[in-house]
Design a protein around this motif. Sequence first.
Motif, PDB file in Angstrom:
ATOM      1  N   LEU A   1      46.996  43.625  53.666  1.00 51.56           N
ATOM      2  CA  LEU A   1      46.785  43.300  52.258  1.00 51.56           C
ATOM      3  C   LEU A   1      47.490  44.344  51.407  1.00 51.56           C
ATOM      4  CD1 LEU A   1      42.955  42.465  52.115  1.00 51.56           C
ATOM      5  CD2 LEU A   1      44.871  40.857  52.214  1.00 51.56           C
ATOM      6  N   CYS A   2      48.009  43.924  50.261  1.00 54.11           N
ATOM      7  CA  CYS A   2      48.562  44.900  49.320  1.00 54.11           C
ATOM      8  C   CYS A   2      47.380  45.659  48.703  1.00 54.11           C
ATOM      9  CB  CYS A   2      49.401  44.215  48.239  1.00 54.11           C
ATOM     10  SG  CYS A   2      48.456  43.193  47.092  1.00 54.11           S
TER      11      CYS A   2
ATOM     12  N   GLU B   1      40.576  44.207  45.251  1.00 50.45           N
ATOM     13  CA  GLU B   1      39.869  43.021  44.766  1.00 50.45           C
ATOM     14  C   GLU B   1      38.863  42.514  45.798  1.00 50.45           C
ATOM     15  OE1 GLU B   1      39.722  41.153  41.871  1.00 50.45           O
ATOM     16  OE2 GLU B   1      40.740  42.898  41.035  1.00 50.45           O
ATOM     17  N   PHE B   2      39.267  42.501  47.065  1.00 53.63           N
ATOM     18  CA  PHE B   2      38.352  42.059  48.115  1.00 53.63           C
ATOM     19  C   PHE B   2      37.102  42.926  48.121  1.00 53.63           C
ATOM     20  CE2 PHE B   2      36.354  42.360  52.215  1.00 53.63           C
ATOM     21  CZ  PHE B   2      36.149  41.037  52.545  1.00 53.63           C
TER      22      PHE B   2
ATOM     23  N   PHE C   1      33.246  41.995  47.634  1.00 56.58           N
ATOM     24  CA  PHE C   1      32.373  41.978  48.809  1.00 56.58           C
ATOM     25  C   PHE C   1      31.897  43.358  49.275  1.00 56.58           C
ATOM     26  CE2 PHE C   1      34.846  38.024  49.231  1.00 56.58           C
ATOM     27  CZ  PHE C   1      33.806  37.120  49.300  1.00 56.58           C
ATOM     28  N   THR C   2      32.144  44.399  48.559  1.00 56.22           N
ATOM     29  CA  THR C   2      31.807  45.787  48.912  1.00 56.22           C
ATOM     30  C   THR C   2      32.565  46.241  50.165  1.00 56.22           C
ATOM     31  OG1 THR C   2      29.836  45.463  50.299  1.00 56.22           O
ATOM     32  CG2 THR C   2      29.496  45.516  47.909  1.00 56.22           C
ATOM     33  N   ASN C   3      32.161  47.371  50.734  1.00 55.27           N
ATOM     34  CA  ASN C   3      32.863  47.950  51.879  1.00 55.27           C
ATOM     35  C   ASN C   3      32.109  47.831  53.192  1.00 55.27           C
ATOM     36  OD1 ASN C   3      35.224  48.926  50.600  1.00 55.27           O
ATOM     37  ND2 ASN C   3      34.049  50.610  49.744  1.00 55.27           N
ATOM     38  N   LYS C   4      30.915  47.307  53.169  1.00 50.93           N
ATOM     39  CA  LYS C   4      30.118  47.269  54.399  1.00 50.93           C
ATOM     40  C   LYS C   4      29.750  45.845  54.776  1.00 50.93           C
ATOM     41  CE  LYS C   4      28.113  51.800  53.625  1.00 50.93           C
ATOM     42  NZ  LYS C   4      26.893  52.576  53.492  1.00 50.93           N
ATOM     43  N   PHE C   5      29.617  45.632  56.064  1.00 51.91           N
ATOM     44  CA  PHE C   5      29.141  44.361  56.618  1.00 51.91           C
ATOM     45  C   PHE C   5      30.049  43.181  56.282  1.00 51.91           C
ATOM     46  CE2 PHE C   5      25.463  47.068  55.494  1.00 51.91           C
ATOM     47  CZ  PHE C   5      25.135  47.468  56.780  1.00 51.91           C
TER      48      PHE C   5
ATOM     49  N   GLN D   1      33.682  35.847  54.735  1.00 54.35           N
ATOM     50  CA  GLN D   1      33.983  36.429  53.421  1.00 54.35           C
ATOM     51  C   GLN D   1      35.485  36.468  53.185  1.00 54.35           C
ATOM     52  OE1 GLN D   1      32.195  40.274  53.889  1.00 54.35           O
ATOM     53  NE2 GLN D   1      30.355  39.685  52.760  1.00 54.35           N
ATOM     54  N   PHE D   2      36.215  36.882  54.217  1.00 58.77           N
ATOM     55  CA  PHE D   2      37.654  37.003  54.064  1.00 58.77           C
ATOM     56  C   PHE D   2      38.301  35.640  53.807  1.00 58.77           C
ATOM     57  CE2 PHE D   2      42.042  37.535  55.444  1.00 58.77           C
ATOM     58  CZ  PHE D   2      42.409  38.556  54.578  1.00 58.77           C
ATOM     59  N   ASN D   3      37.864  34.631  54.548  1.00 57.05           N
ATOM     60  CA  ASN D   3      38.407  33.281  54.342  1.00 57.05           C
ATOM     61  C   ASN D   3      38.107  32.781  52.928  1.00 57.05           C
ATOM     62  OD1 ASN D   3      39.477  33.227  56.895  1.00 57.05           O
ATOM     63  ND2 ASN D   3      37.810  32.041  57.772  1.00 57.05           N
ATOM     64  N   LYS D   4      36.909  33.069  52.443  1.00 58.21           N
ATOM     65  CA  LYS D   4      36.537  32.689  51.075  1.00 58.21           C
ATOM     66  C   LYS D   4      37.453  33.391  50.070  1.00 58.21           C
ATOM     67  CE  LYS D   4      32.772  32.525  47.789  1.00 58.21           C
ATOM     68  NZ  LYS D   4      31.678  33.173  47.203  1.00 58.21           N
ATOM     69  N   PHE D   5      37.679  34.670  50.284  1.00 60.38           N
ATOM     70  CA  PHE D   5      38.557  35.444  49.406  1.00 60.38           C
ATOM     71  C   PHE D   5      39.968  34.858  49.395  1.00 60.38           C
ATOM     72  CE2 PHE D   5      41.509  38.972  48.663  1.00 60.38           C
ATOM     73  CZ  PHE D   5      41.063  39.418  47.432  1.00 60.38           C
TER      74      PHE D   5
END
Length: 93
Positions: free
Chosen positions: A46-47, A53-54, A58-62, A67-71
Amino acid sequence: RKKVYKRDNYTCQCCRKTGGVLNAHHIYSYHSHKKLRYVTSNGITLCEKCHKEFHKQFTNKFNTRKQFNKFLKEHKPKDNHAIHQRTPTRPIR
């Protein structure tokens, strides 16, 4: 990290920007999936902007693939280029 960048052709897999400041994002979070920290199939390029933005969303944990697919779906490029999603050769648990 370098293997992830090379595999993804040094291209952000979200916005499709090539080069610049890149991040090897952990699909399943670094924090909660210690065994996957250095598994190439758990990484995606990712840039810096998309990476921030991700984690803003979605924060940094868990973090998860869901989540990634939604993003990715929400931030898909307007020109409809295919977004490459790497599927591991064996299931991630």
